[in-house]
Design an enzyme around this catalytic site. Structure first.
Site, mmCIF file in Angstrom:
data_model
loop_
_atom_site.group_PDB
_atom_site.id
_atom_site.type_symbol
_atom_site.label_atom_id
_atom_site.label_comp_id
_atom_site.label_asym_id
_atom_site.label_seq_id
_atom_site.Cartn_x
_atom_site.Cartn_y
_atom_site.Cartn_z
ATOM 1 C CB THR A 5 -0.961 0.017 1.205
ATOM 2 O OG1 THR A 5 -0.208 -0.177 2.413
ATOM 3 C CG2 THR A 5 -2.013 -1.083 1.074
ATOM 4 C CE1 TYR A 15 14.612 -1.378 9.432
ATOM 5 C CE2 TYR A 15 16.833 -0.527 9.097
ATOM 6 C CZ TYR A 15 15.620 -0.939 8.589
ATOM 7 O OH TYR A 15 15.404 -0.919 7.221
#
Length: 249
Positions: free
Chosen positions: A10, A150
Site C-alpha cells: 500500500t 532494526y
C-alpha cells in the site's frame, strides 16, 4: 503471465513494485493493513491486469493464515513472493529504547516474513518452481548506533534468505535478497513517529533512491532468465558510501 504476491503493497517500495509488475502484465495479489488504500490501488492497477487484494497484518499469524487460506483456487499458484512488509521504529540507544518499538520491528521484519513464507513455500515446492524476494537493508551490512534492533532484524533477513536458498534451490525455487540504501519513502516518517521535519533531514542535501528504483531492481531479478538467480543485490544512492556515510551538498 505470473502470479505475484506483494506484502506491504500500500505504500513505498511495495506499491511501486506492484505497479511496475502489474504494468508488465503479471497478476498481482496486493497485501496490506489498510482496506481503503488496498481498494484504491486495486482499482488503479486493474486497468493493467488482474488484481486480488488481501487485508492482513504480517505480524499476526492468525491473520496471515486466514488471509492466505482465503485466496481463491485460481489464484493459489503463486509464482513469486515479494516479502516487502516491514518497519523501523525509533532511533534510540538500547538503554533508552522502547520495547514496543523492538517488538514491532522484530514481529514485522522477521516473524512476519517467516509467517508469510511458510504459507507460500509448500506450494512452490510441490510445483518445483518459484521465486522469493526478501527486502533487507544496507543496515544488515553495517550496524549503526541507535539503530541496533532494526539492524539486527535486517541482518536476520539476510540469514533467512541464505537459509531459504540452501533449502529451496533443489526444488527449483530462486531466492533473492535485496539491500536498499537510503530510499525516500515514508520510512523515516514512521521511524520518527510522524515528525515530518526530522524525517526530511534524512534526505536533505543529496539525491536519495526512490521507491521506483528498487521496484526496477526487483523487476530485473524476477524477469531474469530461468537459469539465472540474482542471489543478493545491494543498492545505494550515488551519494552514499556505506550505511552511515552520506555525502551531502
Amino acid at each position: 503471465m505470473k502470479t505475484i504476491l506483494v506484502t506491504g503493497a500500500t505504500s513505498g517500495i511495495g506499491k511501486s513494485t506492484a505497479e511496475l509488475l502489474a504494468k508488465q502484465g503479471n497478476r498481482i495479489i496486493i497485501c496490506g493493513r489498510r482496506q481503503e488504500v488496498l481498494e484504491s490501488l486495486k482499482t488503479e492497477l486493474s486497468t493493467f491486469t488482474e488484481i486480488f487484494s488481501l487485508k492482513f497484518d504480517v505480524r499476526n499469524l492468525e491473520e496471515v493464515e486466514a488471509a492466505i487460506n482465503s485466496i481463491p483456487e485460481d489464484w493459489k499458484n503463486i509464482d513469486i513472493l515479494i516479502n516487502n512488509a516491514g518497519n523501523a521504529h525509533g532511533l534510540d540507544s538500547l538503554s533508552a529504547g522502547k520495547t514496543d518499538d523492538w517488538d514491532s520491528m522484530i514481529d514485522g521484519n522477521v516473524k512476519g516474513l517467516l509467517y508469510v513464507s511458510k504459507m507460500i513455500i509448500p506450494g512452490m515446492k510441490e510445483r518445483n518452481s518459484g521465486h522469493i524476494v526478501n527486502i533487507s537493508s544496507v543496515a544488515a551490512r553495517q550496524t549503526y548506533a541507535n539503530g541496533v534492533v532494526y539492524c539486527a532484524t535486517k541482518k536476520a533477513v539476510d540469514v533467512i534468505s541464505e537459509g531459504m536458498r540452501l533449502e529451496l534451490t533443489e526444488f527449483g525455487i530462486k531466492v533473492t535478497n535485496i539491500q536498499p540504501g537510503a530510499v525516500e519513502t515514508d520510512f523515516s516518517l514512521i521511524r520518527f513517529k510522524g515528525d515530518q521535519e526530522r524525517a526530511a533531514t534524512v534526505y536533505a542535501g543529496y539525491e536519495p533512491l526512490k521507491a521506483e528504483d528498487i521496484a526496477d531492481s526487483i523487476a530485473y531479478c524476477v524477469n531474469a532468465p530461468k537459469h539465472i538467480c540474482i542471489s543478493d543485490m545491494t543498492i545505494y544512492p550515488a551519494a552514499q558510501a556505506e550505511p552511515r556515510t552520506i555525502y551531502r551538498k
